[in-house]
Design a protein around this motif. Structure first.
Motif, mmCIF file in Angstrom:
data_model
loop_
_atom_site.group_PDB
_atom_site.id
_atom_site.type_symbol
_atom_site.label_atom_id
_atom_site.label_comp_id
_atom_site.label_asym_id
_atom_site.label_seq_id
_atom_site.Cartn_x
_atom_site.Cartn_y
_atom_site.Cartn_z
ATOM 1 N N GLY A 121 -30.011 28.026 9.276
ATOM 2 C CA GLY A 121 -30.230 26.722 9.892
ATOM 3 C C GLY A 121 -29.013 25.824 9.897
ATOM 4 N N PHE A 122 -28.122 25.990 8.931
ATOM 5 C CA PHE A 122 -26.966 25.108 8.824
ATOM 6 C C PHE A 122 -25.905 25.376 9.884
ATOM 7 C CE2 PHE A 122 -28.614 24.905 4.409
ATOM 8 C CZ PHE A 122 -28.860 23.536 4.376
ATOM 9 N N SER A 123 -26.037 26.465 10.632
ATOM 10 C CA SER A 123 -25.106 26.721 11.727
ATOM 11 C C SER A 123 -25.797 26.921 13.067
ATOM 12 C CB SER A 123 -24.229 27.946 11.423
ATOM 13 O OG SER A 123 -25.028 29.077 11.164
ATOM 14 N N ASN A 124 -27.137 26.880 13.066
ATOM 15 C CA ASN A 124 -27.857 27.169 14.306
ATOM 16 C C ASN A 124 -28.867 26.102 14.712
ATOM 17 O OD1 ASN A 124 -27.150 30.148 15.175
ATOM 18 N ND2 ASN A 124 -27.312 30.159 12.946
ATOM 19 N N LEU A 125 -29.045 25.090 13.916
ATOM 20 C CA LEU A 125 -29.998 24.036 14.239
ATOM 21 C C LEU A 125 -29.322 22.669 14.140
ATOM 22 C CD1 LEU A 125 -33.176 25.212 12.260
ATOM 23 C CD2 LEU A 125 -32.836 25.324 14.742
ATOM 24 N N LEU A 126 -29.736 21.756 15.026
ATOM 25 C CA LEU A 126 -29.341 20.352 14.944
ATOM 26 C C LEU A 126 -27.820 20.191 14.853
ATOM 27 C CD1 LEU A 126 -32.257 19.251 12.566
ATOM 28 C CD2 LEU A 126 -32.130 18.976 15.054
ATOM 29 N N CYS A 127 -27.344 19.381 13.926
ATOM 30 C CA CYS A 127 -25.899 19.120 13.847
ATOM 31 C C CYS A 127 -25.119 20.386 13.513
ATOM 32 C CB CYS A 127 -25.613 18.036 12.804
ATOM 33 S SG CYS A 127 -26.174 16.386 13.295
ATOM 34 N N GLY A 128 -25.729 21.289 12.759
ATOM 35 C CA GLY A 128 -25.046 22.526 12.421
ATOM 36 C C GLY A 128 -24.696 23.364 13.643
ATOM 37 N N LYS A 129 -25.514 23.287 14.664
ATOM 38 C CA LYS A 129 -25.268 24.039 15.894
ATOM 39 C C LYS A 129 -24.152 23.415 16.718
ATOM 40 C CE LYS A 129 -27.638 25.669 20.082
ATOM 41 N NZ LYS A 129 -28.944 25.727 20.800
ATOM 42 N N HIS A 130 -24.048 22.112 16.669
ATOM 43 C CA HIS A 130 -23.112 21.403 17.544
ATOM 44 C C HIS A 130 -21.816 20.982 16.853
ATOM 45 C CE1 HIS A 130 -25.846 21.075 21.009
ATOM 46 N NE2 HIS A 130 -26.797 21.051 20.088
ATOM 47 N N HIS A 162 -19.318 22.359 10.092
ATOM 48 C CA HIS A 162 -19.486 21.028 9.501
ATOM 49 C C HIS A 162 -20.108 21.117 8.114
ATOM 50 C CE1 HIS A 162 -20.633 16.837 9.004
ATOM 51 N NE2 HIS A 162 -21.892 17.192 8.863
ATOM 52 N N PHE A 163 -21.203 21.834 7.999
ATOM 53 C CA PHE A 163 -21.904 21.862 6.717
ATOM 54 C C PHE A 163 -21.190 22.724 5.682
ATOM 55 C CE2 PHE A 163 -25.409 20.323 9.436
ATOM 56 C CZ PHE A 163 -25.639 19.144 8.752
ATOM 57 N N ASP A 164 -20.389 23.687 6.135
ATOM 58 C CA ASP A 164 -19.533 24.393 5.179
ATOM 59 C C ASP A 164 -18.608 23.390 4.487
ATOM 60 O OD1 ASP A 164 -20.728 26.622 6.226
ATOM 61 O OD2 ASP A 164 -18.873 27.622 6.810
ATOM 62 N N GLY A 165 -18.019 22.491 5.292
ATOM 63 C CA GLY A 165 -17.102 21.498 4.740
ATOM 64 C C GLY A 165 -17.792 20.497 3.836
ATOM 65 N N ASP A 209 -41.310 19.891 9.254
ATOM 66 C CA ASP A 209 -40.496 19.857 8.037
ATOM 67 C C ASP A 209 -40.483 21.204 7.314
ATOM 68 O OD1 ASP A 209 -39.630 17.292 8.336
ATOM 69 O OD2 ASP A 209 -40.971 16.396 6.845
ATOM 70 N N ASN A 210 -41.626 21.867 7.251
ATOM 71 C CA ASN A 210 -41.680 23.153 6.565
ATOM 72 C C ASN A 210 -40.845 24.214 7.272
ATOM 73 O OD1 ASN A 210 -43.245 22.218 4.495
ATOM 74 N ND2 ASN A 210 -45.156 23.065 5.259
ATOM 75 N N PHE A 211 -40.822 24.171 8.595
ATOM 76 C CA PHE A 211 -39.961 25.086 9.359
ATOM 77 C C PHE A 211 -38.493 24.861 8.991
ATOM 78 C CE2 PHE A 211 -37.097 25.499 13.035
ATOM 79 C CZ PHE A 211 -37.268 26.834 13.365
ATOM 80 N N LEU A 212 -38.095 23.603 8.901
ATOM 81 C CA LEU A 212 -36.710 23.288 8.567
ATOM 82 C C LEU A 212 -36.358 23.725 7.151
ATOM 83 C CD1 LEU A 212 -36.320 19.792 10.247
ATOM 84 C CD2 LEU A 212 -35.380 21.970 11.029
ATOM 85 N N TYR A 213 -37.270 23.522 6.216
ATOM 86 C CA TYR A 213 -37.033 23.983 4.845
ATOM 87 C C TYR A 213 -36.816 25.498 4.836
ATOM 88 C CZ TYR A 213 -37.836 19.771 2.080
ATOM 89 O OH TYR A 213 -37.722 18.541 1.479
ATOM 90 N N ASP A 214 -37.648 26.207 5.553
ATOM 91 C CA ASP A 214 -37.547 27.668 5.572
ATOM 92 C C ASP A 214 -36.220 28.121 6.172
ATOM 93 O OD1 ASP A 214 -38.674 30.429 5.453
ATOM 94 O OD2 ASP A 214 -38.553 30.258 7.625
ATOM 95 N N LYS A 215 -35.824 27.557 7.308
ATOM 96 C CA LYS A 215 -34.608 27.989 8.001
ATOM 97 C C LYS A 215 -33.336 27.542 7.291
ATOM 98 C CE LYS A 215 -36.860 30.142 11.122
ATOM 99 N NZ LYS A 215 -36.915 31.633 11.032
ATOM 100 N N HIS A 216 -33.477 26.619 6.343
ATOM 101 C CA HIS A 216 -32.316 26.179 5.573
ATOM 102 C C HIS A 216 -32.327 26.747 4.146
ATOM 103 C CE1 HIS A 216 -32.242 23.300 8.931
ATOM 104 N NE2 HIS A 216 -30.952 23.235 8.705
ATOM 105 N N GLY A 217 -33.119 27.782 3.937
ATOM 106 C CA GLY A 217 -33.066 28.540 2.703
ATOM 107 C C GLY A 217 -33.712 27.904 1.505
#
Length: 289
Positions: free
Chosen positions: A111-120, A124-127, A244-252
């Protein structure tokens, strides 16, 4: 208020606090403080703890060099403000000192590279993760405070604690988004907008959210692109609704972090006059804003 410019001074004063039985609350910031940041400081005051604010513009989280260069800075004003808020410590580290401590590699959930700000915002979230990890390793806070406006960042912090630290050693508090009189979420980047743009941005956020939510409730569909306003100075990154539960799951985030709340949340991000703005609302509570 003590200003700490290097990790040696930071560790020395924290060691003294620990020996005295003091707990530490941390508010990580990139400076150019506004009432949203100060609401986090106010939340710290509810704990019997020393308050530590970090001011560090993290170059690793910018995928746009101009965005990094143009990020507003107001250090003298920030320090006066924090002193007036009775903050105990401000950590102003040297960029090289912090970056020399970051891990070389970070592998984050999908999720951190494929959803929301992580996708665009590539990497970013690595940093963000790398620098927050350095801060948490150094400070080992008892309490940490973040704003709900940066919702995906809040998921990142929860994931970092889940993977890297002993459970319950640090209590994370997510504080409500603070808005101006027009309901525009406060952001340091807002200073790069003129008054006309700020007013227009607020109308777009709130009006579009209302339209999208009504459409979603009536149809259950998510083909929101056809509802976006057209403007030469607007570029939308995303408009979407996620559970929210979908986001929790996709973000590990493992199941123990997922509450019984299966609320839906709307997320909006667009660039206006070269300034990137984000917002999110819980759909169920939208009418109370």
């Amino acid at each position: 208020m003590k200003i700490l410019n290097n990790t040696k001074d930071l560790l020395s004063i924290l060691e003294s606090d620990r020996e005295s039985g003091n707990k530490i609350s941390i508010v990580p910031t990139m400076g150019n403080l506004h009432p949203g940041h100060l609401s986090l400081v106010d939340a710290c005051k509810k704990n019997k703890s020393k308050i530590l604010v970090t001011i560090f513009v993290n170059p690793l989280q910018f995928n746009d060099t101009n965005d990094f260069k143009n990020y507003p800075k107001s250090l003298d004003k920030d320090l006066k403000t924090l002193e007036g808020e009775n903050v105990d410590y401000v950590f102003l580290p040297n960029t090289h000192e912090i970056l020399s401590e970051v891990p070389d590699m970070v592998t984050l959930p999908w999720g951190f590279s494929n959803l929301l700000c992580g996708k665009h915002r590539k990497n970013h979230f690595d940093g963000v993760f790398k620098v927050l990890k350095v801060f948490f390793d150094l400070i080992k806070p008892d309490f940490a405070f973040f704003g709900e406006k940066d919702y995906q960042q809040c998921l990142l912090v929860k994931y970092m604690l889940q993977e890297s630290y002993i459970p319950d050693n640090t209590l994370i508090t997510i504080c409500p988004t603070i808005r101006d009189q027009n309901k525009l979420p406060l952001s340091s980047r807002n200073l790069n907008l003129n008054d006309v743009d700020r007013n227009e941005a607020a109308k777009i956020f709130f009006g579009l959210a209302r339209t999208i939510i009504l459409y979603f409730k009536e149809t259950g569909l998510k083909d929101f692109d056809k509802l976006l306003p057209e403007s030469s100075k607007l570029r939308f990154d995303y408009v979407n609704i996620y559970n929210d539960n979908f986001l929790y799951d996709k973000h590990g985030l493992i199941s123990q972090h997922i509450t019984e709340n299966t609320a839906n949340r709307i997320f909006i991000a667009f660039t206006m006059s070269n300034v990137r703005l984000i917002d999110n609302y819980l759909i169920e509570g939208y009418d109370t804003l």
